[in-house]
Design a protein around this motif. Structure first.
Motif, short mmCIF file in Angstrom:
data_model
loop_
_atom_site.label_atom_id
_atom_site.label_comp_id
_atom_site.label_asym_id
_atom_site.label_seq_id
_atom_site.Cartn_x
_atom_site.Cartn_y
_atom_site.Cartn_z
N LEU A 14 30.48 34.97 40.69
CA LEU A 14 30.01 35.30 42.04
C LEU A 14 31.16 35.24 43.04
N LEU A 15 32.02 34.24 42.92
CA LEU A 15 33.19 34.15 43.81
C LEU A 15 34.09 35.37 43.65
N ILE A 16 34.31 35.77 42.42
CA ILE A 16 35.16 36.95 42.15
C ILE A 16 34.51 38.20 42.74
N SER A 17 33.21 38.33 42.56
CA SER A 17 32.49 39.48 43.12
C SER A 17 32.61 39.52 44.64
N ASP A 35 44.94 44.54 45.65
CA ASP A 35 44.82 45.52 44.57
C ASP A 35 45.73 45.16 43.40
N VAL A 36 46.81 44.45 43.66
CA VAL A 36 47.74 44.01 42.61
C VAL A 36 47.35 42.62 42.12
N ALA A 37 46.87 41.78 43.01
CA ALA A 37 46.64 40.37 42.70
C ALA A 37 45.24 40.05 42.19
N ILE A 38 44.31 41.01 42.20
CA ILE A 38 42.92 40.69 41.88
C ILE A 38 42.75 40.05 40.51
N SER A 39 43.47 40.50 39.51
CA SER A 39 43.30 39.90 38.18
C SER A 39 43.83 38.47 38.15
N GLU A 40 44.93 38.22 38.87
CA GLU A 40 45.46 36.86 38.93
C GLU A 40 44.51 35.93 39.68
N ALA A 42 41.25 36.35 40.00
CA ALA A 42 40.07 36.18 39.15
C ALA A 42 40.34 35.14 38.06
N ASP A 43 41.51 35.21 37.43
CA ASP A 43 41.86 34.22 36.41
C ASP A 43 41.93 32.82 37.01
N ALA A 44 42.51 32.70 38.20
CA ALA A 44 42.62 31.39 38.85
C ALA A 44 41.23 30.84 39.18
N ILE A 45 40.34 31.70 39.64
CA ILE A 45 38.98 31.25 39.94
C ILE A 45 38.29 30.80 38.66
N ARG A 46 38.42 31.58 37.59
CA ARG A 46 37.79 31.21 36.32
C ARG A 46 38.35 29.90 35.76
N ASN A 47 39.60 29.62 36.05
CA ASN A 47 40.24 28.40 35.54
C ASN A 47 40.14 27.24 36.53
#
Length: 86
Positions: A14-17, A35-40, A42-47
């Motif tokens: 939900l936070l990522i969304s 646009d460049v950092a979204i995957s990083e 998202a990974d930080a939020i998941r971790n």
């Protein structure tokens, strides 16, 4: 000086969304290069990289999964109590 942190939390997905939605709506400054950092991000939020800062003080965690169920009055009372103690 006393520190009171109010940490707003929800499930990682939900936070990522919410993060993606703010970026797609243009609600974040372009300098963040989301646009460049979204995957990083998202990974930080998941971790669980984001959370309370390592400070001496009180922490109030607020589940914001459903905004309409956030007890704002309880948060304000906690803040008021913390201010009285400082």
């Amino acid at each position: 000086c006393r520190v009171l942190q109010i940490v707003l939390d929800a499930s990682p997905e939900l936070l990522i969304s919410r993060f993606r939605t703010r970026w797609q709506r243009g609600e974040r400054h372009p300098g963040h290069v989301d646009d460049v950092a979204i995957s990083e991000v998202a990974d930080a939020i998941r971790n669980a990289a984001y959370g309370p800062l390592n400070l001496d003080g009180d922490v109030v965690c607020v589940d914001t999964t459903h905004w309409d169920s956030v007890d704002v009055e309880a948060i304000l009372k906690t803040v008021g109590y913390a201010l009285l103690r400082s």
